[in-house]
Enzyme design. Structure first.
Site, PDB file in Angstrom:
ATOM      1  CB  VAL A   1     -28.736  90.694   5.207  1.00  0.00           C
ATOM      2  CG1 VAL A   1     -27.286  90.986   4.855  1.00  0.00           C
ATOM      3  CG2 VAL A   1     -29.423  90.043   4.004  1.00  0.00           C
ATOM      4  CG  HIS A   2     -30.075  88.009  10.739  1.00  0.00           C
ATOM      5  ND1 HIS A   2     -30.262  86.648  10.850  1.00  0.00           N
ATOM      6  CD2 HIS A   2     -28.726  88.199  10.829  1.00  0.00           C
ATOM      7  CE1 HIS A   2     -29.101  86.038  11.012  1.00  0.00           C
ATOM      8  NE2 HIS A   2     -28.150  86.967  11.001  1.00  0.00           N
ATOM      9  CG  ASP A   3     -31.004  93.574  11.360  1.00  0.00           C
ATOM     10  OD1 ASP A   3     -31.456  92.590  11.982  1.00  0.00           O
ATOM     11  OD2 ASP A   3     -30.010  94.212  11.745  1.00  0.00           O
TER      12      ASP A   3
END
Length: 343
Positions: free
Chosen positions: A267-269
């Protein structure tokens, strides 16, 4: 802080205005919920959301942003439709990553919220002009809309407090779209390179302009959401927001499993959104950055000059590590707690 001419007065509120340019997207949904939680806690003023076409089309990214804001109990926030595709080449949609409408298995409800009549590029410019030197910009999707905003207002780099971008892959870390490219950059490398060129020009004229902080896969792939995170979120909060996020994330688990990463989600964001609000936690390296737009095998590659070979001023800071105990895992725990507190 400067006083806003339109919208919230950041000087009186004592809050930092924040604009998110996103392409929801499952991990974008977590970032949106986290920023709403920080807004409601009094830490920031969420000045607006710009929606850019990403894994799914612009109609879905706008719709998803409006619904996630609704589910999070956000105050009225301008949501503007940005670029409907890449700036030069046909846009490559990838519904297999986030689902056919960008929300995984979540059956999102309808909403009475409506998009702002401005374009996403205009919202970028208006928000920056309304709080010169104060606005924190976050980009968690392709840079296509930001590139258009730079055409409208070439002085945009000087108007922002800082810009934090989820994009690229650095220090030899492999790409997730080609062997050398990360998806947000790969889908529109011309736009990402326009950002690099604009900040190079701005910093050549005024070295006080902050370089763009780039968060590449070498950093963001450490932000791993597991089924246990989803269980903890549901235990702490049984809200429709939590349930829909968990349903969306199940699709993301399945996608990552299908490409050999395991039943989990990178979950980069939300990690990038958290870093935008906690700049002191970033361990950075100054570089001169350009994006390859022509190579047969290297198109979309982020090429960082770490030794000054080009003789150009640093236009970027690579976020290479976190200075917080527990690293990305601890950040996700904090994000989970913040989202769980939304009622």
């Amino acid at each position: 802080m400067s006083s806003s001419r339109t919208g919230v007065d950041s000087e009186r509120s004592g809050r930092i205005p924040v604009l998110l340019d996103c392409d929801p997207g499952i991990d974008d949904a977590l970032a949106i919920a986290y920023l709403v939680a920080e807004h409601r806690a009094g830490s920031i003023d969420l000045a607006g959301l710009v929606c850019t076409a990403g894994n799914v089309g612009i109609e879905d990214t706008v719709r998803n942003a409006l619904v996630w804001l609704d589910l999070a109990g956000a105050p009225p926030v301008p949501v503007a439709a940005g670029a409907a595709g890449a700036t030069v080449v046909p846009h490559a949609f990838t519904p297999e990553t986030h689902g056919p409408r960008g929300a995984g298995h979540a059956g999102l409800p309808t909403t009475t919220r409506v998009p702002d009549p401005r374009t996403g590029a205009r919202l970028w410019v208006d928000a920056a002009r309304a709080a010169p030197g104060d606005l924190v910009g976050i980009v968690t999707g392709p840079s296509s809309t930001l590139a258009h905003a730079l055409e409208l207002e070439p002085a945009l780099p000087r108007l922002l407090r800082r810009l934090v971008v989820m994009g690229g892959s650095f220090r030899g870390h492999p790409g997730n779209t080609t062997p050398v490219s990360e998806w947000n950059v790969d889908v529109d490398p011309e736009a990402a390179d326009r950002v690099c060129q604009s900040w190079e020009a701005a910093r050549s004229a005024d070295p006080a302009v902050p370089p763009v902080r780039w968060c590449g896969l070498d950093l963001t792939e450490r932000a791993v959401w597991t089924p246990e995170h989803s269980e903890r979120l549901l235990e702490a909060s049984g809200t429709p927001l939590a349930r829909h996020l968990v349903d969306a994330l199940r699709f993301y688990f399945e996608f990552h499993e299908s490409v050999g990463e395991g039943y989990l989600a990178q979950v980069h964001d939300p990690l990038v959104a958290w870093l935008a609000l906690h700049p002191e936690a970033a361990v950075t390296e100054p570089v001169h950055l350009r994006v390859e737009c022509a190579g047969e095998h290297t198109r979309g590659m982020t090429v960082e000059d770490r030794r000054g070979h080009r003789g150009r001023p640093a236009n970027a800071e690579l976020v290479v590590d976190l200075s917080v105990p527990g690293g990305a895992g601890a950040v996700l725990e904090e994000v989970t707690v913040s989202i769980a507190g939304l009622r």
